[in-house]
Design a protein around this motif. Sequence first.
Motif, PDB file in Angstrom:
ATOM      1  N   GLU A  48      17.444  36.376  53.382  1.00  0.00           N
ATOM      2  CA  GLU A  48      18.483  36.850  54.640  1.00  0.00           C
ATOM      3  C   GLU A  48      17.282  37.108  55.577  1.00  0.00           C
ATOM      4  O   GLU A  48      16.819  38.436  55.808  1.00  0.00           O
ATOM      5  CB  GLU A  48      19.007  38.341  54.182  1.00  0.00           C
ATOM      6  CG  GLU A  48      20.267  37.861  53.055  1.00  0.00           C
ATOM      7  CD  GLU A  48      20.950  39.137  52.781  1.00  0.00           C
ATOM      8  OE1 GLU A  48      22.081  39.434  53.242  1.00  0.00           O
ATOM      9  OE2 GLU A  48      20.534  39.893  51.965  1.00  0.00           O
ATOM     10  N   TRP A 108      17.066  40.365  58.125  1.00  0.00           N
ATOM     11  CA  TRP A 108      16.524  41.601  57.664  1.00  0.00           C
ATOM     12  C   TRP A 108      15.207  41.796  58.029  1.00  0.00           C
ATOM     13  O   TRP A 108      14.666  43.019  58.050  1.00  0.00           O
ATOM     14  CB  TRP A 108      16.994  41.749  56.195  1.00  0.00           C
ATOM     15  CG  TRP A 108      18.272  42.048  55.989  1.00  0.00           C
ATOM     16  CD1 TRP A 108      19.113  41.087  55.539  1.00  0.00           C
ATOM     17  CD2 TRP A 108      18.933  43.481  56.276  1.00  0.00           C
ATOM     18  NE1 TRP A 108      20.689  41.931  55.682  1.00  0.00           N
ATOM     19  CE2 TRP A 108      20.354  43.206  55.986  1.00  0.00           C
ATOM     20  CE3 TRP A 108      18.671  44.538  56.560  1.00  0.00           C
ATOM     21  CZ2 TRP A 108      21.122  44.217  56.252  1.00  0.00           C
ATOM     22  CZ3 TRP A 108      19.475  45.629  56.758  1.00  0.00           C
ATOM     23  CH2 TRP A 108      20.963  45.320  56.624  1.00  0.00           C
ATOM     24  N   THR A 112      15.295  43.079  61.523  1.00  0.00           N
ATOM     25  CA  THR A 112      15.834  44.572  61.449  1.00  0.00           C
ATOM     26  C   THR A 112      15.197  45.503  60.935  1.00  0.00           C
ATOM     27  O   THR A 112      14.862  46.682  61.255  1.00  0.00           O
ATOM     28  CB  THR A 112      17.148  44.467  61.039  1.00  0.00           C
ATOM     29  OG1 THR A 112      17.274  43.918  59.785  1.00  0.00           O
ATOM     30  CG2 THR A 112      18.021  43.669  61.960  1.00  0.00           C
ATOM     31  N   GLU A 113      14.249  45.090  59.681  1.00  0.00           N
ATOM     32  CA  GLU A 113      13.573  46.281  59.084  1.00  0.00           C
ATOM     33  C   GLU A 113      12.224  46.448  59.687  1.00  0.00           C
ATOM     34  O   GLU A 113      11.753  47.526  59.760  1.00  0.00           O
ATOM     35  CB  GLU A 113      13.215  45.870  57.616  1.00  0.00           C
ATOM     36  CG  GLU A 113      14.221  46.103  56.690  1.00  0.00           C
ATOM     37  CD  GLU A 113      14.354  45.559  55.178  1.00  0.00           C
ATOM     38  OE1 GLU A 113      13.065  45.389  54.875  1.00  0.00           O
ATOM     39  OE2 GLU A 113      15.280  45.657  54.515  1.00  0.00           O
ATOM     40  N   LEU A 144      12.288  46.800  63.017  1.00  0.00           N
ATOM     41  CA  LEU A 144      12.565  47.636  63.874  1.00  0.00           C
ATOM     42  C   LEU A 144      12.614  49.165  63.739  1.00  0.00           C
ATOM     43  O   LEU A 144      12.360  49.996  64.683  1.00  0.00           O
ATOM     44  CB  LEU A 144      14.103  47.285  64.346  1.00  0.00           C
ATOM     45  CG  LEU A 144      14.393  46.419  65.358  1.00  0.00           C
ATOM     46  CD1 LEU A 144      15.953  46.314  65.644  1.00  0.00           C
ATOM     47  CD2 LEU A 144      13.599  46.745  66.643  1.00  0.00           C
TER      48      LEU A 144
END
Lengths: 272, 279
Positions: free
Chosen positions: A26, A29, A32-33, A35
Amino acid sequence: MLQTLKHNLKAVYARTYVRVISTFREPEWILTESLIPLLVVFAAATLYRVSGSEQLAGFAVVGGAMMAFWDNVLWLMASQFYWEKESGNLDLYIIAPISKMSILLGMSVGSIINTSVRAVLIVLIATYVLNIRVNVADPLAVLLVFVMTMSALYGLGMLMSSLYMLYGRGAYNLNDILSEPVYLLSGLYFPTIGRFSPFPWVVQFLASLIPLTFGIDGLRRTIILGQTVSEILPHIGVLSILSLVLIPLAWRTLIFMENLGRREGRLSLRWI
Amino acid sequence: MDLKQILRSLYASAWVGWQVESNWTEPFVFIGLQIIRPLASTLLFPLLYIVGMNFTGTPVDSTYLTYVFVGTAFLTPYIFAAETGGTIVSQDRERYGVMKSIYITTSSLPTYFFGRFLAIAAISLVSTVFSFILSYLFIVHILGYSLLLTPTSIPNILAALIAIYVGSVAIFYLLPSINFLTNKLQWSLTYYFLGLLYLLGDILFPVESLSPWAAPLKYVLPINQALNSVRASFGLDIEANLTYAFLISSLWVTLSLAVFGGAVRRARAKGLLDKIGWW
């Protein structure tokens, strides 16, 4: 002997593979992680800027990247045997004809690969957005400090993982307790050892026992302040000592905790 | 449901909240979680400012140091609300599997969540006071810097603190609303949210420092006016409107309750109230 080594190397590879592939399955992620630390890095860098010490914003960027490693050590190394116990894998690890250190090593290698990708993303995005001036005079020094930091930090992760093996829900609380105080002491956003540290020497000494402290300071010096290997020899020395102490200690602790768990019947006990 | 029953439900859920947050842990762990951890959060950014100034050889501005100190100390209730609010659904639904049991009781989920919030509010109040006092002592008496705290009116400080807790209620309902509909964010939602607060919430710097375009956020988010009201009541010369802080925080509570109700209805319709596992 050779067969044992082969088995253990296979175990290291298998555990690394699971960890790496589960993250890249994925890939959104990863972004996003990255961020999460970035938002706080931007806040810390803006504080530096607003207060007139803009040139130090790079300190926050290096710290933000390394924060990803500390979170990884806490949640995906230290607590891992607890998760494995909950999902029933710990029993399988123990009956497998391999050393548990191979599992820990595989977890570490996989974590370092995954988190390095996040850390690089954090550094690249933050450096670009915040217009940070990078001053690398000696790339070898950067590499050396990074490798030594990872070695000592994941040695600590292995030790914590061994200690946490018999823990239940308390693992969550211990991890929570260790997050912010370590952010503060290890100097994620500002130096906590040396001339500019706000802490008394006793606290600086205790902070030095966390591999992240000398690691971040060494990386700041080599990436932002342009220092070379000869100027960061104390950092390399301390990180080497920490690695030499922590990894064998993790091994001994793992054996002790496993035997204790067998005696008390807690190795497969959930909900404690 | 009559008032007596609501109060009983609130008491029961607050008691559960207290048990979860405190008595499931050892005393050492409790002190670590509720005192040391918030203390570290409170000290982090004031020390960053001090070190930054020392590194560049610039004198520390006591007014700005006080601004950062008060901002980080009184952020504690929001942090507690975001941390528990961001994980309560995954804990109750997935980990302990009790969400469906709570849902089928005569009490309602908003009442249960408010009871849990009351427990958090009580604990965070103690944490805020302790971290405020201990950080003050460390900065002033150990490091030797001055903090310009001259409380103008105790009722104003208390009123500003209440405004902070009203805003925290909004957070406590908003984050679980998201987690009811997805379990992908159960580990990260709190940290996204707190990261945004650090950037936009007038905690470390006025939000307009980011960009003049961001200035209206001062009047939109439930945190900025409340924190600035605390600063003003401690004697800092800062633009703050306590009445507006209450108004905007109350608006956020109304909005978050509506969102919460909608999320619960949608989760029930989609069969997510007791869904366990990765989905």
